[in-house]
Design a protein around this motif. Sequence first.
Motif, PDB file in Angstrom:
ATOM      1  N   LYS A   1       0.808  -1.212   0.000  1.00 41.65           N
ATOM      2  CA  LYS A   1       0.000   0.000   0.000  1.00 41.65           C
ATOM      3  C   LYS A   1       0.846   1.268   0.000  1.00 41.65           C
ATOM      4  N   ILE A   2       2.059   1.170  -0.500  1.00 37.50           N
ATOM      5  CA  ILE A   2       2.931   2.334  -0.451  1.00 37.50           C
ATOM      6  C   ILE A   2       2.368   3.503  -1.236  1.00 37.50           C
ATOM      7  N   GLU A   3       1.582   3.219  -2.270  1.00 37.48           N
ATOM      8  CA  GLU A   3       0.995   4.294  -3.078  1.00 37.48           C
ATOM      9  C   GLU A   3      -0.047   5.078  -2.297  1.00 37.48           C
ATOM     10  N   LYS A   4      -0.498   4.540  -1.141  1.00 34.38           N
ATOM     11  CA  LYS A   4      -1.486   5.228  -0.319  1.00 34.38           C
ATOM     12  C   LYS A   4      -0.854   6.179   0.688  1.00 34.38           C
TER      13      LYS A   4
ATOM     14  N   VAL B   1       4.254   7.060  -8.389  1.00 37.43           N
ATOM     15  CA  VAL B   1       2.917   6.491  -8.230  1.00 37.43           C
ATOM     16  C   VAL B   1       2.026   6.855  -9.414  1.00 37.43           C
ATOM     17  N   LYS B   2       2.091   8.099  -9.855  1.00 37.43           N
ATOM     18  CA  LYS B   2       1.268   8.531 -10.999  1.00 37.43           C
ATOM     19  C   LYS B   2       1.533   7.665 -12.228  1.00 37.43           C
ATOM     20  N   ASN B   3       2.790   7.294 -12.417  1.00 35.11           N
ATOM     21  CA  ASN B   3       3.180   6.549 -13.618  1.00 35.11           C
ATOM     22  C   ASN B   3       3.324   5.049 -13.375  1.00 35.11           C
ATOM     23  N   GLY B   4       2.920   4.602 -12.191  1.00 29.18           N
ATOM     24  CA  GLY B   4       2.991   3.167 -11.910  1.00 29.18           C
ATOM     25  C   GLY B   4       4.387   2.619 -11.870  1.00 29.18           C
ATOM     26  N   GLN B   5       5.314   3.367 -11.268  1.00 21.83           N
ATOM     27  CA  GLN B   5       6.718   2.961 -11.241  1.00 21.83           C
ATOM     28  C   GLN B   5       7.188   2.682  -9.805  1.00 21.83           C
ATOM     29  N   VAL B   6       6.473   1.806  -9.127  1.00 25.54           N
ATOM     30  CA  VAL B   6       6.871   1.345  -7.799  1.00 25.54           C
ATOM     31  C   VAL B   6       7.084  -0.159  -7.885  1.00 25.54           C
ATOM     32  N   TYR B   7       8.278  -0.598  -7.531  1.00 27.02           N
ATOM     33  CA  TYR B   7       8.659  -1.995  -7.714  1.00 27.02           C
ATOM     34  C   TYR B   7       9.185  -2.590  -6.409  1.00 27.02           C
ATOM     35  N   SER B   8       8.887  -3.849  -6.210  1.00 26.41           N
ATOM     36  CA  SER B   8       9.411  -4.590  -5.074  1.00 26.41           C
ATOM     37  C   SER B   8      10.427  -5.618  -5.562  1.00 26.41           C
TER      38      SER B   8
ATOM     39  N   THR C   1      12.865 -11.139  -9.500  1.00 20.55           N
ATOM     40  CA  THR C   1      11.971 -10.870  -8.370  1.00 20.55           C
ATOM     41  C   THR C   1      11.229  -9.543  -8.473  1.00 20.55           C
ATOM     42  N   ALA C   2      11.546  -8.703  -9.457  1.00 20.35           N
ATOM     43  CA  ALA C   2      10.893  -7.396  -9.532  1.00 20.35           C
ATOM     44  C   ALA C   2       9.396  -7.550  -9.764  1.00 20.35           C
ATOM     45  N   GLN C   3       8.607  -6.865  -8.945  1.00 20.72           N
ATOM     46  CA  GLN C   3       7.165  -6.846  -9.102  1.00 20.72           C
ATOM     47  C   GLN C   3       6.695  -5.399  -9.087  1.00 20.72           C
ATOM     48  N   ASN C   4       5.874  -5.033 -10.055  1.00 22.86           N
ATOM     49  CA  ASN C   4       5.267  -3.708 -10.053  1.00 22.86           C
ATOM     50  C   ASN C   4       4.111  -3.753  -9.066  1.00 22.86           C
ATOM     51  N   VAL C   5       4.191  -2.958  -8.000  1.00 25.71           N
ATOM     52  CA  VAL C   5       3.188  -3.023  -6.939  1.00 25.71           C
ATOM     53  C   VAL C   5       2.182  -1.887  -7.006  1.00 25.71           C
ATOM     54  N   THR C   6       2.229  -1.079  -8.067  1.00 24.34           N
ATOM     55  CA  THR C   6       1.229  -0.037  -8.251  1.00 24.34           C
ATOM     56  C   THR C   6       0.697  -0.090  -9.669  1.00 24.34           C
ATOM     57  N   LYS C   7      -0.449   0.498  -9.838  1.00 26.72           N
ATOM     58  CA  LYS C   7      -0.974   0.782 -11.156  1.00 26.72           C
ATOM     59  C   LYS C   7      -0.878   2.288 -11.359  1.00 26.72           C
ATOM     60  N   LYS C   8      -1.012   2.705 -12.577  1.00 31.96           N
ATOM     61  CA  LYS C   8      -1.037   4.137 -12.820  1.00 31.96           C
ATOM     62  C   LYS C   8      -2.195   4.764 -12.037  1.00 31.96           C
ATOM     63  N   GLN C   9      -2.004   6.007 -11.630  1.00 31.06           N
ATOM     64  CA  GLN C   9      -2.949   6.640 -10.710  1.00 31.06           C
ATOM     65  C   GLN C   9      -4.376   6.595 -11.236  1.00 31.06           C
ATOM     66  N   GLY C  10      -4.564   6.733 -12.502  1.00 30.08           N
ATOM     67  CA  GLY C  10      -5.892   6.722 -13.083  1.00 30.08           C
ATOM     68  C   GLY C  10      -6.562   5.368 -12.993  1.00 30.08           C
ATOM     69  N   GLU C  11      -5.769   4.319 -12.682  1.00 34.76           N
ATOM     70  CA  GLU C  11      -6.304   2.962 -12.617  1.00 34.76           C
ATOM     71  C   GLU C  11      -6.560   2.508 -11.177  1.00 34.76           C
ATOM     72  N   LEU C  12      -6.165   3.359 -10.201  1.00 37.26           N
ATOM     73  CA  LEU C  12      -6.304   2.964  -8.808  1.00 37.26           C
ATOM     74  C   LEU C  12      -7.786   2.892  -8.414  1.00 37.26           C
TER      75      LEU C  12
END
Length: 308
Positions: free
Chosen positions: A236-239, A249-256, A297-308
């Motif tokens: 929930k880091i985007e929150k 977060v806007k561009n969906g560029q948060v990775y684990s 192991t990289a996982q994109n953990v956000t979607k673009k802001q418009g998709e949240l």
Amino acid sequence: MKPLCTFLITTTLIVSSFFSAAAQLDGPQRVVVSGGSITEIIYALDEQQRIIGVDSTSVYPASATEKPQIGYVRRISAEGILSLNPDLVLGESDTGPKKVVEQLKQTGINLQILDAHDNFLGIENKIKKIAQLLNVPTKGEQLAQSLQIDRNALAYLLQQASTKPKVLFVLSVRSGQPIVAGADTSANELISAAGGINLAASEITNWKPLSSEAALALNPDVIITMGRHGDDPLPKIEKLAHFKYSNAVKNGQVYSFDGSYLLGMGPRTPQAVVELAHTFYPQTQLPSGYQFRFLQTAQNVTKKQGEL
């Protein structure tokens, strides 16, 4: 000193002499490890049968977790180690606490603590050092050489890179505050190696909490979080108020990324940095024929802001 520890120290002095002759000929046969990357290296050398005990950070490969445990790398147990009758105790530089390390030294046991300057460019030397201690130098040379394919792939990828992304590395969140990597951290070194700019490096050193005001001012393009053993601790880091309006977060560029894979400074780390660089520069091409040998192991953990 505790009576049990005194007894174990006396016993170890006797038993260690029994193993010393074999250790001189074939290298140590009963190895206790304090540090996940050391365990990983010994497995990569195909010498895992020597390991008789590991610390709790030794999680790769998974079979290592089935070995007897000696505690967390910074809180190892002298009694637990000595009860295993090792002929070599091999530890990372942060092995501790100091009083336990001193107790082990007093026994005369073969205790080897690796150099404190453990870094990305020194992984091959680390491998060779461990191989020498195990008396398998040829295996060490071969394993070290095998990492060159990842070093070459990274250089090839970065030759195609353009504008460097502004990056934040979030280790964890404590009491609502993200703990981020500043200067003098392994994450800072790897961000730079992968062609990124660590925004926090100019503001802080080591691992420090980041206020929402400072995070908003930094406005990262990419946020990297550290998963543990394949789990994502920050879904929930985007929150968080710190990041919800950031470009990342806007561009969906948060990775684990898995922590031991990326930050471990073991045989998988060079490949992990290739993967990190490819995350920063997704339009670049890897060299023809290059293959990821270990699980990515990289996982994109956000979607673009418009998709949240």
